[in-house]
Design a protein around this motif. Structure first.
Motif, PDB file in Angstrom:
ATOM      1  N   UNK A 121       0.846  -1.202   0.000  1.00 34.88           N
ATOM      2  CA  UNK A 121       0.000   0.000   0.000  1.00 34.88           C
ATOM      3  C   UNK A 121       0.874   1.242   0.000  1.00 34.88           C
ATOM      4  N   UNK A 122       0.502   2.226  -0.806  1.00 38.71           N
ATOM      5  CA  UNK A 122       1.293   3.447  -0.920  1.00 38.71           C
ATOM      6  C   UNK A 122       0.465   4.696  -0.647  1.00 38.71           C
ATOM      7  N   UNK A 123      -0.648   4.546   0.073  1.00 30.99           N
ATOM      8  CA  UNK A 123      -1.447   5.728   0.395  1.00 30.99           C
ATOM      9  C   UNK A 123      -0.704   6.596   1.408  1.00 30.99           C
ATOM     10  N   UNK A 124      -0.786   7.893   1.224  1.00 28.76           N
ATOM     11  CA  UNK A 124      -0.020   8.851   2.028  1.00 28.76           C
ATOM     12  C   UNK A 124      -0.363   8.723   3.503  1.00 28.76           C
ATOM     13  N   UNK A 125       0.665   8.669   4.342  1.00 30.05           N
ATOM     14  CA  UNK A 125       0.458   8.540   5.786  1.00 30.05           C
ATOM     15  C   UNK A 125      -0.251   9.753   6.373  1.00 30.05           C
ATOM     16  N   UNK A 126      -0.158  10.875   5.720  1.00 33.27           N
ATOM     17  CA  UNK A 126      -0.780  12.108   6.225  1.00 33.27           C
ATOM     18  C   UNK A 126      -2.292  11.944   6.329  1.00 33.27           C
ATOM     19  N   UNK A 127      -2.887  11.110   5.480  1.00 33.19           N
ATOM     20  CA  UNK A 127      -4.341  10.914   5.498  1.00 33.19           C
ATOM     21  C   UNK A 127      -4.730   9.600   6.171  1.00 33.19           C
ATOM     22  N   UNK A 139      -7.551   3.781   5.893  1.00 34.07           N
ATOM     23  CA  UNK A 139      -8.809   3.366   6.483  1.00 34.07           C
ATOM     24  C   UNK A 139      -9.157   1.917   6.091  1.00 34.07           C
ATOM     25  N   UNK A 140      -8.892   1.534   4.833  1.00 28.88           N
ATOM     26  CA  UNK A 140      -9.204   0.170   4.391  1.00 28.88           C
ATOM     27  C   UNK A 140      -8.384  -0.854   5.164  1.00 28.88           C
ATOM     28  N   UNK A 141      -7.067  -0.680   5.214  1.00 31.40           N
ATOM     29  CA  UNK A 141      -6.230  -1.666   5.885  1.00 31.40           C
ATOM     30  C   UNK A 141      -6.391  -1.615   7.405  1.00 31.40           C
ATOM     31  N   UNK A 189      -9.297  -1.238   8.766  1.00 31.13           N
ATOM     32  CA  UNK A 189     -10.494  -2.054   8.938  1.00 31.13           C
ATOM     33  C   UNK A 189     -10.158  -3.543   8.798  1.00 31.13           C
ATOM     34  N   UNK A 190      -9.288  -3.879   7.847  1.00 32.19           N
ATOM     35  CA  UNK A 190      -8.889  -5.272   7.675  1.00 32.19           C
ATOM     36  C   UNK A 190      -8.166  -5.797   8.919  1.00 32.19           C
ATOM     37  N   UNK A 191      -7.298  -4.985   9.485  1.00 32.92           N
ATOM     38  CA  UNK A 191      -6.558  -5.403  10.675  1.00 32.92           C
ATOM     39  C   UNK A 191      -7.493  -5.549  11.874  1.00 32.92           C
ATOM     40  N   UNK A 192      -8.505  -4.683  11.958  1.00 34.38           N
ATOM     41  CA  UNK A 192      -9.394  -4.676  13.115  1.00 34.38           C
ATOM     42  C   UNK A 192     -10.429  -5.788  13.060  1.00 34.38           C
ATOM     43  N   UNK A 193     -10.986  -6.054  11.874  1.00 30.05           N
ATOM     44  CA  UNK A 193     -12.140  -6.940  11.779  1.00 30.05           C
ATOM     45  C   UNK A 193     -11.853  -8.291  11.118  1.00 30.05           C
ATOM     46  N   UNK A 194     -10.610  -8.527  10.677  1.00 26.83           N
ATOM     47  CA  UNK A 194     -10.273  -9.836  10.123  1.00 26.83           C
ATOM     48  C   UNK A 194      -9.079 -10.386  10.902  1.00 26.83           C
TER      49      UNK A 194
END
Length: 420
Positions: free
Chosen positions: A342-348, A378-380, A382-387
């Protein structure tokens, strides 16, 4: 510089293959392109087999076609795919989450809704990229609309380009789903946006969609500002002057009629080295003194010098919410979401407690400290929290992930390493 490779060295690289025209580079290009297309077809077939193993009847756990908008992975009538399994596929293949959604969605669309077009892949004439282009466009169609498109295109795909395909899709929507045609017109207007993506070289990539009339006004303003820059003595290329014209237009708007108003703010983290280089807010690369000098020569520029944060210092606080300094330290260390590929900016991104914080028993859960915090989109998150995806922070910038299937992936500052 030219690179000459003789037949013998080619065999050393590729291995001996009987009948391969290694003395004919053009034939080799065609052969390898054909082989690559056949490999993609095989990968599509394996993806369909994989999808059949990871279907779900629970829409709440089904993967969508986009992590933000509620759109389907593929069109009406295709099976739902388990969200957690999709992340597993992305990590295993080295795809980003977005690429995995697109790939699986295309495979489902072709197999279930465009069977005639899918069959044409086997005659070794239809390239996978063109089949995927149709699949991505047909997602919005009804079952009847997709069947009509499949029938109309499968024997004439050689003549279909992106522009013609858009016309076919629009016709199918107008004919089989007029309500969707009206909705798409409204959605197109709602999709107007402008995004700036900081790069590693002191520039930003700009993407956007605008109203046609507004676009004409913007183009006229850019042409005028670029021409003014040339009259003022700029000897840069037209492309560079058009790019700089956007900044001129922005500063004119921000300045308004207030004399001396600040129209440009640059946050600067000073990590100067012997070459006089710095790091700017939002950038992962270096900023040179030449760039700083150019920025400062623009009227009404304000530099904000940020204090250096020790990225290796262990910060700690009681309570659940990290301090501003802790968040800044995590952002500057991670730079992006730390999930595999994943390469989404850490700022967001969200700031995640790797070992969950226990609000009822703070002494038992994970602490709010530098070694227990990481940036997750937000996606990852959620994956870490609910899977059943888990990860461990080995040291600043290095994270070891474990998938529900027991596969391990090491996320480093330079990328993701699949450990098996």
């Amino acid at each position: 510089m030219s690179l000459a490779v003789d037949a013998g060295s080619t065999e050393n690289i590729l291995g001996p293959s009987v009948g391969m025209p290694i003395d004919n580079p053009l034939a080799m290009i065609a052969l390898t392109k054909h082989s690559a297309n056949m490999a993609e077809i095989a990968s599509l077939l394996h993806t369909i087999d994989w999808a059949q193993q990871h279907t779900t009847n629970d829409q709440a756990h089904a993967a969508s076609g986009d992590r933000v908008h509620d759109i389907p992975l593929a069109g009406e009538g295709t099976p739902w795919i388990d969200e957690s399994a999709l992340m597993e596929l992305a990590a295993e293949t080295g795809m980003s989450e977005h690429q995995a959604r697109s790939w699986v969605g295309d495979a489902l669309e072709l197999h279930h809704r465009l069977p005639k077009l899918f069959f044409r892949l086997y005659d070794e004439q239809l390239p996978v990229w063109k089949a995927r282009l149709v699949a991505q466009a047909s997602r919005v169609l009804t079952v009847e609309g997709a069947a009509w498109l499949d029938k109309e295109l499968h024997m004439r795909f050689e003549k279909i380009g992106p522009t013609a395909l858009k016309r076919f899709i629009a016709h199918a929507i107008d004919r089989f789903d007029p309500d969707e045609a009206a909705r798409r017109a409204e959605a197109a207007a709602d999709a107007r946006k402008i995004d700036l993506c900081p790069q590693d070289d002191g520039t930003d990539d700009l993407y956007g969609k605008t109203d046609h009339a507004d676009g004409l006004d913007l183009e006229a303003a850019i042409q005028k500002a670029a021409a003014d820059l040339k009259e003022q003595g700029s000897d840069e290329s037209l492309d560079v002057r058009r790019s700089k014209a956007l900044g001129v237009i922005a500063r004119h708007y921000l300045a308004g009629t207030t004399a001396g108003a600040v129209t440009r703010v640059v946050n600067l983290y000073v990590h100067a080295d012997s070459e006089g280089q710095f790091t700017t807010e939002g950038g992962t690369g270096l900023t040179t003194l030449t760039q700083l000098r150019e920025w400062s020569q623009t009227s009404n520029t304000k530099f904000i010098l940020r204090p250096v944060i020790d990225l290796n210092q262990r910060l700690h606080r009681t309570g659940y919410v990290p301090s501003v300094e802790m968040r800044e330290q995590a952002i500057l260390t991670d730079k992006t979401c730390v999930a595999p590929n994943c390469e989404r900016n850490a700022r967001t991104a969200d700031l995640d407690h790797i070992e969950p914080y226990d609000k009822d028993h703070p002494d038992r859960g994970g602490p709010t400290s530098s070694d227990n915090l990481a940036c997750l989109c937000r996606y990852h998150h959620r994956m870490k929290t609910f899977t059943h995806w888990t990860y461990t922070k080995l040291e600043p910038g290095y994270y070891l992930w474990r998938s529900p299937a027991g596969k391990h992936h090491l996320r480093t500052p330079s990328g993701t390493i699949k450990l098996g």
